[in-house]
Design an enzyme around this catalytic site. Structure first.
Site, PDB file in Angstrom:
ATOM      1  N   LYS A   1       0.855  -1.193   0.000  1.00 53.14           N
ATOM      2  CA  LYS A   1       0.000   0.000   0.000  1.00 53.14           C
ATOM      3  C   LYS A   1       0.890   1.241   0.000  1.00 53.14           C
ATOM      4  O   LYS A   1       2.042   1.204   0.429  1.00 53.14           O
ATOM      5  CB  LYS A   1      -0.903   0.002   1.232  1.00 53.14           C
ATOM      6  CG  LYS A   1      -1.803  -1.218   1.339  1.00 53.14           C
ATOM      7  CD  LYS A   1      -2.777  -1.112   2.495  1.00 53.14           C
ATOM      8  CE  LYS A   1      -2.102  -0.971   3.836  1.00 53.14           C
ATOM      9  NZ  LYS A   1      -1.207  -2.098   4.160  1.00 53.14           N
TER      10      LYS A   1
ATOM     11  N   HIS B   1      -4.826   4.271   9.849  1.00 48.06           N
ATOM     12  CA  HIS B   1      -3.846   4.325  10.936  1.00 48.06           C
ATOM     13  C   HIS B   1      -4.199   5.421  11.934  1.00 48.06           C
ATOM     14  O   HIS B   1      -3.330   6.034  12.526  1.00 48.06           O
ATOM     15  CB  HIS B   1      -2.442   4.580  10.382  1.00 48.06           C
ATOM     16  CG  HIS B   1      -1.981   3.556   9.399  1.00 48.06           C
ATOM     17  ND1 HIS B   1      -1.916   3.798   8.036  1.00 48.06           N
ATOM     18  CD2 HIS B   1      -1.602   2.271   9.564  1.00 48.06           C
ATOM     19  CE1 HIS B   1      -1.490   2.713   7.423  1.00 48.06           C
ATOM     20  NE2 HIS B   1      -1.296   1.773   8.321  1.00 48.06           N
TER      21      HIS B   1
ATOM     22  N   ASP C   1     -30.829  -5.993  28.289  1.00 49.10           N
ATOM     23  CA  ASP C   1     -30.012  -6.045  27.081  1.00 49.10           C
ATOM     24  C   ASP C   1     -30.014  -4.734  26.302  1.00 49.10           C
ATOM     25  O   ASP C   1     -29.550  -4.678  25.167  1.00 49.10           O
ATOM     26  CB  ASP C   1     -30.464  -7.192  26.174  1.00 49.10           C
ATOM     27  CG  ASP C   1     -31.943  -7.111  25.812  1.00 49.10           C
ATOM     28  OD1 ASP C   1     -32.614  -6.158  26.276  1.00 49.10           O
ATOM     29  OD2 ASP C   1     -32.426  -7.986  25.078  1.00 49.10           O
ATOM     30  N   GLY C   2     -30.547  -3.672  26.898  1.00 49.68           N
ATOM     31  CA  GLY C   2     -30.395  -2.340  26.312  1.00 49.68           C
ATOM     32  C   GLY C   2     -31.401  -1.939  25.265  1.00 49.68           C
ATOM     33  O   GLY C   2     -31.304  -0.842  24.710  1.00 49.68           O
TER      34      GLY C   2
ATOM     35  N   CYS D   1     -34.996  -2.101  25.589  1.00 47.63           N
ATOM     36  CA  CYS D   1     -36.374  -1.903  26.042  1.00 47.63           C
ATOM     37  C   CYS D   1     -36.913  -0.529  25.642  1.00 47.63           C
ATOM     38  O   CYS D   1     -38.045  -0.402  25.167  1.00 47.63           O
ATOM     39  CB  CYS D   1     -36.469  -2.092  27.547  1.00 47.63           C
ATOM     40  SG  CYS D   1     -38.155  -2.009  28.189  1.00 47.63           S
TER      41      CYS D   1
ATOM     42  N   GLY E   1     -38.942  -2.545  31.865  1.00 49.48           N
ATOM     43  CA  GLY E   1     -40.260  -2.890  31.352  1.00 49.48           C
ATOM     44  C   GLY E   1     -41.358  -2.418  32.281  1.00 49.48           C
ATOM     45  O   GLY E   1     -42.402  -1.921  31.836  1.00 49.48           O
TER      46      GLY E   1
END
Length: 589
Positions: free
Chosen positions: A106, A225, A420-421, A423, A578
């Site tokens: 590259k 980079h 689990d984030g 709801c 919930g």
């Protein structure tokens, strides 16, 4: 802020550890640990060998492409650092053969100097083979214009992988060194790549980065980079706006600074599309990028002969992606390789972990997204039961929808700790679905059973998941029981509501083991239903709110929280998300 935590033994041994792991995955490889060279164990020395390499941190590039049908060896430096010339020289020696060696690098100064020095040293020591080593520099970045790029030229990005694949397949088929070099050079000159990132990456063992992007920014034109890009956008645009902007960098014939490729935009351009994950994007998002890019190319009348997507050249764990287009030759271009030949080389099998499967055929013509199903699937026959005040019924539903949308960030925060984030987003999706159903006339307040069935359908289709199923079951049962409890009445009375709600809760219990107190949405729902059945709506809402608050102190017996460390829940003192959603709905109603 860039993720600064890593799982490893020692930053100083990470590259060697990783390469050893790669060789365990691909048993056709051998490994020279002192020089960090991965190479094919059984090399056909009658065929051209291909060597690539550079700094590590771009996995699966470069070593992940070593194998039958692609590369012969890869020489790896430390993270984002070129290998030295001694390492490269060792790689050349390991693949020495009768047909010749093509070195592909590259366009970065360190790679060019060290790989070039090794090639010159080899030629000096083997004068009789000096014509058997060829050197090709690949630069495909289009972010930096021709004036700014000046002498250094375009950086090498993910597009180089297409050069590896096509040249490697030709070498495997017995192409001569001159043929392989000629095709690789042509392909390298017809690739344009542009990258976009949500944040920079973090190199293991280094200090935290001094700068980062804000939560509302993205960066266009960044390198692999950790180099900064040439443009920042805020707020983060949707793909429908971002992809056209990125493609303008590659395919526009009006930008003299970036007209690196001879696009004519006359409806006859044909390309290969490579969508590359820079390391931190989910497969779900990458799929969306592929669709959006495919559709935008179709709008521009640019034909797509192949779509290749996956993780090819990363910047460690950078959350972002790059788009590469390989502009294929036209039928009347007698100086170019034939398109069919290039595509056959691209489609040829490659036994390497890094190369991804592709369909070996053009993608189908993009079709519009199917229209969403109607929020209401009820029969056209009226149930004959209405709300006493239809307008207030709709107003109450709208208040609940607005309240859920407003509460989404806080409910999401709770769920990142206790679940689990998802709801908050699930409830927001349900709220938006109900609003759309009201706007479409599927919920009117004039036919209560049909309205509640429509809400149940929204919960099923718009929300999904566990919450969606629970809400849908409850509302479906509620509609059934309102109908059966009506006994000829045309208006829903509080008594009718009380009976129907109690029966719906009983039905819900047949599908979930959660019983209060369980630290789930059942806690406030049951408190509301039990209190309301005694005839006081305001007291029922208060009871539900208190039950939701109390989930802070309840051991999780069901739901996602049952899998979370109880110590975390005790320490954080967050209510069940919930349950908080139920509280939010009822208080708004």
């Amino acid at each position: 802020m860039a993720l600064q935590k890593h799982l490893l033994n020692d930053p100083d041994t990470l590259v060697v550890d990783s390469l050893a792991g790669l060789c365990a995955v691909n048993n056709q490889l051998s490994f020279d640990p002192p020089n960090k060279v991965v190479y094919k164990s059984k090399l056909d020395r009658s065929k051209v060998a291909l060597i690539c390499g550079g700094g590590s941190g771009h996995e699966p590039s470069h070593a992940g492409f070593v194998g039958e049908g692609m590369l012969s060896a890869a020489v790896c430096g430390n993270v984002f650092a070129s290998p030295n010339s001694s390492q490269v020289r060792r790689g050349i020696d390991l693949v020495e053969n009768d047909a010749g060696t093509l070195i592909l690098v590259k366009n970065y100064t360190g790679d060019i100097l060290n790989f070039g020095l090794a090639a010159e040293q080899y030629a000096a020591e083997h004068a009789e083979k000096s014509d058997k080593v060829k050197f090709l520099v690949v630069g495909d970045d289009v972010a930096v214009g021709k004036t700014q790029g000046g002498i250094v030229g375009r950086r090498g990005l993910a597009g180089v992988v297409l050069v590896y694949k096509i040249a490697g397949a030709l070498a495997a088929q017995g192409g001569s060194l001159d043929e392989v070099y000629s095709v690789a050079e042509w392909v390298a000159g017809r690739i344009g790549t542009i990258g976009v990132g949500l944040e920079h990456c973090h190199v293991p063992g280094t200090a935290p980065p001094s700068s980062s992007l804000s939560s509302t920014e993205i960066e266009i034109g960044l390198g692999i980079h950790n180099e900064a890009g040439n443009k920042r956008l805020s707020p983060v645009p949707p793909l429908s706006e971002l992809i056209p902007l990125l493609l303008d960098y590659i395919a526009s014939d009006a930008d003299a600074e970036r007209g690196f490729l001879p696009f004519k935009n006359d409806g006859k351009d044909e390309v290969v599309l490579l969508v590359n994950n820079l390391g931190g994007m989910s497969e779900l998002e990458i799929g969306g990028v592929v669709r959006a890019t495919r559709e935008e190319l179709h709008k521009r009348q640019i034909g797509v002969s192949r779509v290749i997507a996956g993780t090819f050249m990363t910047s460690l764990n950078m959350p972002g992606f790059s788009l590469s287009l390989l502009l294929l030759p036209r039928a009347d271009d007698s100086s170019a390789p034939k398109t069919d030949k290039l595509l056959s080389l691209l489609d040829a099998p490659a036994q390497t972990p890094g190369w991804k499967w592709n369909s070996a055929a053009p993608p189908v013509t993009p079709t519009p997204l199917a229209p969403a199903a109607s929020a209401s699937s009820t029969s056209s026959r009226s149930s004959g039961i209405s709300s006493p005040q239809p307008e207030e019924f709709l107003a109450a539903l709208k208040r609940a929808c607005v309240a859920l949308t407003k509460a989404e960030p806080e409910i999401t925060r709770m769920d990142t700790i206790a679940g689990d984030g998802d709801c908050g987003l699930t409830l927001k999706a349900g709220a938006q679905g109900v609003e759309k159903a009201i706007e479409a006339g599927n919920i009117t307040g004039k036919d209560l059973v049909a309205d509640i069935v429509a809400i149940a359908k929204v919960a099923e289709t718009a929300m999904g998941g566990t919450s969606g199923a629970l809400y849908s079951i409850f509302f479906s049962a509620l509609a059934q029981n309102i109908q059966s409890a009506a006994s000829g009445s045309s208006t829903a009375t509080p008594e009718l509501w009380g009976k129907a709600l109690s029966a719906a809760l009983t039905k819900l219990y047949t599908y979930t083991r959660a019983r209060p107190p369980s630290r789930t949405l059942v806690d406030p729902l049951a408190a509301f239903v039990d209190t309301f059945s005694k005839g006081d709506f305001a007291e029922a809402v208060k009871a539900a709110g208190a039950a939701a608050e109390h989930t802070k102190d309840v051991d999780a017996k069901a739901g996602r929280s049952a899998y979370v460390d109880a110590g975390v829940l005790t320490r954080e003192k967050v209510p069940d998300p919930g349950a908080w959603g139920v509280k939010t709905i009822l208080e708004a109603l």
